[in-house]
Design an enzyme around this catalytic site. Sequence first.
Site, short mmCIF file in Angstrom:
data_model
loop_
_atom_site.label_atom_id
_atom_site.label_comp_id
_atom_site.label_asym_id
_atom_site.label_seq_id
_atom_site.Cartn_x
_atom_site.Cartn_y
_atom_site.Cartn_z
N TYR A 49 2.85 4.70 0.95
CA TYR A 49 3.33 5.23 1.83
C TYR A 49 2.31 6.01 2.79
O TYR A 49 1.65 6.78 1.98
CB TYR A 49 4.71 6.21 1.64
CG TYR A 49 5.92 5.54 0.96
CD1 TYR A 49 6.47 4.46 1.73
CD2 TYR A 49 6.39 5.64 -0.27
CE1 TYR A 49 7.48 3.51 1.09
CE2 TYR A 49 7.31 5.03 -0.89
CZ TYR A 49 7.91 3.95 -0.31
OH TYR A 49 9.05 3.25 -0.74
N HIS A 53 10.58 -9.62 1.06
CA HIS A 53 10.55 -8.30 0.83
C HIS A 53 11.97 -7.43 1.04
O HIS A 53 12.64 -7.83 1.59
CB HIS A 53 9.53 -7.78 1.48
CG HIS A 53 8.66 -6.44 1.30
ND1 HIS A 53 9.30 -5.21 1.92
CD2 HIS A 53 7.72 -6.08 0.62
CE1 HIS A 53 8.65 -4.40 1.35
NE2 HIS A 53 7.85 -4.76 0.76
N PHE A 94 6.65 1.83 -4.01
CA PHE A 94 8.13 2.14 -3.74
C PHE A 94 8.78 3.47 -4.01
O PHE A 94 9.62 4.02 -3.34
CB PHE A 94 8.79 1.08 -4.21
CG PHE A 94 8.68 -0.54 -3.75
CD1 PHE A 94 9.16 -0.68 -2.35
CD2 PHE A 94 8.09 -1.18 -4.34
CE1 PHE A 94 8.90 -1.94 -1.98
CE2 PHE A 94 7.76 -2.43 -4.12
CZ PHE A 94 8.14 -2.93 -2.74
N ASP A 137 0.88 -1.18 -0.09
CA ASP A 137 0.16 0.10 0.13
C ASP A 137 0.85 1.20 -0.04
O ASP A 137 2.26 1.08 0.09
CB ASP A 137 -0.86 0.17 1.31
CG ASP A 137 -0.37 -0.09 2.42
OD1 ASP A 137 -1.08 0.24 3.43
OD2 ASP A 137 0.85 -0.55 2.49
#
Length: 230
Positions: free
Chosen positions: A69, A192, A80, A67
Amino acid sequence: MTSSPVPASWAPALDPVLASPPLRALGGFLKAEEAAGKTIYPPRGQRLSALELTPLPQVKVVILGQDPYHGPGQAHGLAFSVQPGVKVPPSLVNIFKELGTDFGLPRPAHGHLVHWAQQGVLLLNNALTVEAGQAGSHQNKGWEPFTDAAVAAVAARAEPTVFLLWGSHAQKKAARVPGLESGPHLVLKAPHPSPLSAHGGFFGCRHFSQANAFLAAHGRPPIDWTLPPA
């Protein structure tokens, strides 16, 4: 009749989903949150940036985030990525570290990934909004059918495409797409890039060079993973 809010290349795949009950419920939820005075990121007009900057026919690589920031001034619709002038978040720092190892690239001075998106890297989050300061707050509010359909639209195309699946969340999302792993695509999986998991196999995965080698082998231009000055 109002025009679709979805960019034209994506509309055939996504307009039917927009008319579905989960998306209608999502619209009501977002309106209620804003009416209650809550701050939602990214702001209106930026929530579909990943689809606007990377038309469906141009997608060469898919990177799935969770999701947006949730801090002020960070999110602008690309997974990202952050706005120019914003401190690079830890997960993106680790992405840049792996790029440095993979290609010998210097660390970029910023985290604005528009250059990637414009070359065909679909930087798509699972949920496209979040409440300020509340990570994951808009998960399971209706975005998932919409972003699942976007991933499925890419997977359904004949053009060989690379899917970079970092972390269990992205891997579970991709698993909901029928035939993804049996199609003409390259599916690469790793932990991740978060500082909590990057040392468990994200570092050293060399996904970026593998992606470019696959694209080149299938007659598609590779990605320039450098970032010009913001």
